[in-house]
Design an enzyme around this catalytic site. Structure first.
Site, PDB file in Angstrom:
ATOM      1  N   GLY A  20       0.832  -1.203   0.000  1.00  0.00           N
ATOM      2  CA  GLY A  20       0.000   0.000   0.000  1.00  0.00           C
ATOM      3  C   GLY A  20       0.863   1.248   0.000  1.00  0.00           C
ATOM      4  O   GLY A  20       0.462   2.285   0.518  1.00  0.00           O
ATOM      5  N   ASN A  22       1.413   3.154  -2.269  1.00  0.00           N
ATOM      6  CA  ASN A  22       0.977   4.127  -3.292  1.00  0.00           C
ATOM      7  C   ASN A  22       0.024   5.190  -2.742  1.00  0.00           C
ATOM      8  O   ASN A  22      -0.485   5.998  -3.496  1.00  0.00           O
ATOM      9  CB  ASN A  22       0.325   3.409  -4.487  1.00  0.00           C
ATOM     10  CG  ASN A  22      -0.930   2.645  -4.094  1.00  0.00           C
ATOM     11  OD1 ASN A  22      -1.231   2.509  -2.916  1.00  0.00           O
ATOM     12  ND2 ASN A  22      -1.649   2.144  -5.079  1.00  0.00           N
ATOM     13  N   GLY A  24      -1.770   7.244   1.177  1.00  0.00           N
ATOM     14  CA  GLY A  24      -1.958   7.305   2.635  1.00  0.00           C
ATOM     15  C   GLY A  24      -0.654   7.168   3.413  1.00  0.00           C
ATOM     16  O   GLY A  24       0.382   7.753   3.058  1.00  0.00           O
ATOM     17  N   GLY A  26       1.284   4.574   3.763  1.00  0.00           N
ATOM     18  CA  GLY A  26       2.334   3.817   3.060  1.00  0.00           C
ATOM     19  C   GLY A  26       3.181   4.717   2.187  1.00  0.00           C
ATOM     20  O   GLY A  26       4.413   4.570   2.126  1.00  0.00           O
ATOM     21  N   SER A 149      -5.000  -1.442  14.738  1.00  0.00           N
ATOM     22  CA  SER A 149      -5.873  -0.268  14.899  1.00  0.00           C
ATOM     23  C   SER A 149      -6.569  -0.403  16.245  1.00  0.00           C
ATOM     24  O   SER A 149      -6.694  -1.522  16.777  1.00  0.00           O
ATOM     25  CB  SER A 149      -6.910  -0.289  13.773  1.00  0.00           C
ATOM     26  OG  SER A 149      -8.026   0.496  14.112  1.00  0.00           O
ATOM     27  N   TYR A 175     -13.599  -5.774  10.568  1.00  0.00           N
ATOM     28  CA  TYR A 175     -12.372  -4.960  10.696  1.00  0.00           C
ATOM     29  C   TYR A 175     -11.685  -5.288  12.013  1.00  0.00           C
ATOM     30  O   TYR A 175     -10.468  -5.453  12.069  1.00  0.00           O
ATOM     31  CB  TYR A 175     -12.714  -3.472  10.613  1.00  0.00           C
ATOM     32  CG  TYR A 175     -11.500  -2.557  10.560  1.00  0.00           C
ATOM     33  CD1 TYR A 175     -10.583  -2.645   9.523  1.00  0.00           C
ATOM     34  CD2 TYR A 175     -11.283  -1.604  11.555  1.00  0.00           C
ATOM     35  CE1 TYR A 175      -9.474  -1.799   9.469  1.00  0.00           C
ATOM     36  CE2 TYR A 175     -10.180  -0.742  11.506  1.00  0.00           C
ATOM     37  CZ  TYR A 175      -9.278  -0.844  10.461  1.00  0.00           C
ATOM     38  OH  TYR A 175      -8.175  -0.012  10.410  1.00  0.00           O
TER      39      TYR A 175
HETATM   40  N1  NAP Z   1      -5.608   6.297   8.888  1.00  0.00           N
HETATM   41  C1  NAP Z   1      -5.939   5.900  10.099  1.00  0.00           C
HETATM   42  O1  NAP Z   1      -6.498   6.680  10.913  1.00  0.00           O
HETATM   43  C2  NAP Z   1      -5.651   4.489  10.541  1.00  0.00           C
HETATM   44  C3  NAP Z   1      -5.945   4.120  11.860  1.00  0.00           C
HETATM   45  C4  NAP Z   1      -5.683   2.824  12.277  1.00  0.00           C
HETATM   46  C5  NAP Z   1      -5.120   1.921  11.395  1.00  0.00           C
HETATM   47  N2  NAP Z   1      -4.854   2.303  10.110  1.00  0.00           N
HETATM   48  C6  NAP Z   1      -4.265   1.307   9.210  1.00  0.00           C
HETATM   49  O2  NAP Z   1      -3.203   1.904   8.494  1.00  0.00           O
HETATM   50  C7  NAP Z   1      -3.013   1.207   7.256  1.00  0.00           C
HETATM   51  C8  NAP Z   1      -2.857   2.189   6.123  1.00  0.00           C
HETATM   52  O3  NAP Z   1      -4.100   2.825   5.929  1.00  0.00           O
HETATM   53  P1  NAP Z   1      -4.222   4.329   5.413  1.00  0.00           P
HETATM   54  O4  NAP Z   1      -4.785   5.102   6.537  1.00  0.00           O
HETATM   55  O5  NAP Z   1      -2.979   4.788   4.775  1.00  0.00           O
HETATM   56  O6  NAP Z   1      -5.397   4.145   4.331  1.00  0.00           O
HETATM   57  P2  NAP Z   1      -5.427   4.406   2.757  1.00  0.00           P
HETATM   58  O7  NAP Z   1      -5.023   5.786   2.428  1.00  0.00           O
HETATM   59  O8  NAP Z   1      -6.778   3.951   2.326  1.00  0.00           O
HETATM   60  O9  NAP Z   1      -4.329   3.405   2.211  1.00  0.00           O
HETATM   61  C9  NAP Z   1      -4.564   2.024   2.181  1.00  0.00           C
HETATM   62  C10 NAP Z   1      -3.603   1.380   1.220  1.00  0.00           C
HETATM   63  O10 NAP Z   1      -3.939  -0.015   1.141  1.00  0.00           O
HETATM   64  C11 NAP Z   1      -3.983  -0.359  -0.217  1.00  0.00           C
HETATM   65  N3  NAP Z   1      -4.836  -1.508  -0.504  1.00  0.00           N
HETATM   66  C12 NAP Z   1      -6.158  -1.662  -0.275  1.00  0.00           C
HETATM   67  N4  NAP Z   1      -6.581  -2.857  -0.741  1.00  0.00           N
HETATM   68  C13 NAP Z   1      -5.494  -3.471  -1.269  1.00  0.00           C
HETATM   69  C14 NAP Z   1      -5.268  -4.711  -1.894  1.00  0.00           C
HETATM   70  N5  NAP Z   1      -6.262  -5.583  -2.125  1.00  0.00           N
HETATM   71  N6  NAP Z   1      -4.024  -5.031  -2.291  1.00  0.00           N
HETATM   72  C15 NAP Z   1      -3.003  -4.155  -2.109  1.00  0.00           C
HETATM   73  N7  NAP Z   1      -3.152  -2.957  -1.536  1.00  0.00           N
HETATM   74  C16 NAP Z   1      -4.385  -2.619  -1.115  1.00  0.00           C
HETATM   75  C17 NAP Z   1      -4.492   0.885  -0.920  1.00  0.00           C
HETATM   76  O11 NAP Z   1      -4.170   0.825  -2.289  1.00  0.00           O
HETATM   77  P3  NAP Z   1      -5.244   1.210  -3.436  1.00  0.00           P
HETATM   78  O12 NAP Z   1      -5.706   2.584  -3.141  1.00  0.00           O
HETATM   79  O13 NAP Z   1      -4.467   1.064  -4.693  1.00  0.00           O
HETATM   80  O14 NAP Z   1      -6.341   0.223  -3.291  1.00  0.00           O
HETATM   81  C18 NAP Z   1      -3.707   1.955  -0.190  1.00  0.00           C
HETATM   82  O15 NAP Z   1      -2.423   2.084  -0.712  1.00  0.00           O
HETATM   83  C19 NAP Z   1      -4.202   0.251   7.127  1.00  0.00           C
HETATM   84  O16 NAP Z   1      -3.793  -1.041   7.487  1.00  0.00           O
HETATM   85  C20 NAP Z   1      -5.204   0.783   8.133  1.00  0.00           C
HETATM   86  O17 NAP Z   1      -6.078  -0.210   8.610  1.00  0.00           O
HETATM   87  C21 NAP Z   1      -5.087   3.560   9.667  1.00  0.00           C
END
Ligand code: NAP
Length: 309
Positions: A20, A22, A24, A26, A149, A175
């Site tokens: 991921g 690409n 957020g 990541g 999370s 989740y």
């Molecule tokens: N942001 C928060 O407040 C928060 C809080 C607690 C935990 N987290 C955790 O942090 C991590 C990163 O999340 P984020 O906040 O950065 O969200 P995000 O912006 O939605 O990023 C999620 C990433 O996961 C990728 N992804 C989704 N489905 C996929 C698949 N089938 N195969 C490969 N990649 C996939 C997305 O790629 P595409 O867009 O190309 O699908 C994107 O790069 C997650 O595990 C999330 O549960 C986040």
């Protein structure tokens, strides 16, 4: 002094894989590792978004050493191909950030018949880590960072008779189960590294409440009120993606980071990254063992490393 990106040591000659990468959190992890000289493999599903991620990093770090690797964690075949391609291109993997995730989306099955949130957040990463193990063990100081999370508190340990929640699906329950699985996977992996006397470490991170596409996607894809509430709340009160990436970066790079430990913002959802104690069922050994067995059974992949006695 609060830990910040200025504390990231030189990463040259280190190879990192960020799932991921690409968007957020990541993308921010990939950017900072590249800024410190690491070679970063952006393992991502959407190639156009991966290209723009690369362009965004290069705009700030012109000599960034980056590679794009297609990876769909919702497909065991894609995970296998991605792992084989990474192993063919790299002698070692020093940092594996199992970051990609989806949150509280409507019920959906993958091509392998898995519940989508468990597949992307946990089972895909389980298979990827097992298949990259030879390259991780080649590093003298490998780290596997898993992302949980606070949603895990709503989850139950996996039921071996119904891991995909057939007939019991609810977006937050799924989740919670997936993010409790991410936590238990990280802890059990670290126990197995210790038992095998491997130099690798496995850490777990909660990023905090950060404004990324996570909440936006769950609001877009579902009509749920709670999903819309979290989306509105994160836009107003959330940290930036760069701030949310800090616990991941600390676990991945701080020389003092401890295997089997949890890194989160100081005030759980906000603040600089710190190590936090884990309580209660976080350390439920039976749940960890069961998760491991179910993950091996479902993915057909096992870890070539001794289980702890
Ligand atoms: N942001 C928060 O407040 C928060 C809080 C607690 C935990 N987290 C955790 O942090 C991590 C990163 O999340 P984020 O906040 O950065 O969200 P995000 O912006 O939605 O990023 C999620 C990433 O996961 C990728 N992804 C989704 N489905 C996929 C698949 N089938 N195969 C490969 N990649 C996939 C997305 O790629 P595409 O867009 O190309 O699908 C994107 O790069 C997650 O595990 C999330 O549960 C986040």
């Amino acid at each position: 002094m609060a830990w910040s990106t200025a504390d990231i040591p030189d990463q040259s000659r280190r190879v990192a894989v960020v799932t991921g990468g690409n968007g957020g959190l990541g993308l921010e992890v990939a950017r900072e590792l590249a800024r410190k000289g690491g070679h970063v493999v952006i393992a991502a599903r959407d190639p156009a978004k991966a290209e723009s991620a690369r362009a965004s990093i290069r705009a700030e770090v012109p000599d960034a050493s980056l590679e794009l690797q297609p990876l769909d964690l919702a497909s065991l075949a894609s995970v296998r191909e991605a792992a084989a391609s990474i192993l063919a291109g790299q002698q070692r993997v020093d940092i594996l950030v199992n970051n990609a995730g989806v949150m509280a989306i409507p019920e959906r099955r993958t091509e392998d018949g898995f519940e989508m949130q468990l597949a992307v957040n946990h089972l895909g990463h389980f298979a990827l880590t097992a298949q990259l193990l030879p390259a991780l063990l080649q590093s003298g100081d490998a780290r596997v960072v898993s992302v949980t999370s606070t949603g895990r508190h709503a989850g139950r340990p996996i039921d071996p008779d119904n891991p995909h929640l057939s007939g019991r699906y609810e977006p937050w329950r799924a989740y919670g189960q997936a993010k409790l699985a991410s936590l238990h996977f990280a802890l059990e992996l670290d126990r197995r590294f210790r038992a095998a006397r491997a130099s690798a470490r496995s850490m777990v991170v909660h990023p905090g409440f950060a404004n990324t596409d996570l909440q936006a996607r769950s609001a877009r894809e579902s009509s749920g009120r709670s999903q819309r509430f979290f989306h509105a709340a994160v836009r107003r009160f959330g940290m930036t993606a760069g701030q949310g990436a800090l616990p991941l970066l600390r676990a991945a790079t701080d020389p003092g980071a401890v295997g089997g430990a949890l890194y989160t913002p100081r005030w759980v959802n906000w603040g600089p990254p710190v190590r936090r104690p884990m309580v209660g069922r976080s350390r439920n050994r039976d749940a960890m063992r069961t998760l491991w067995e179910v993950s091996e059974r479902e993915t057909g992949v096992s870890f070539d490393i001794d289980p702890p006695r």
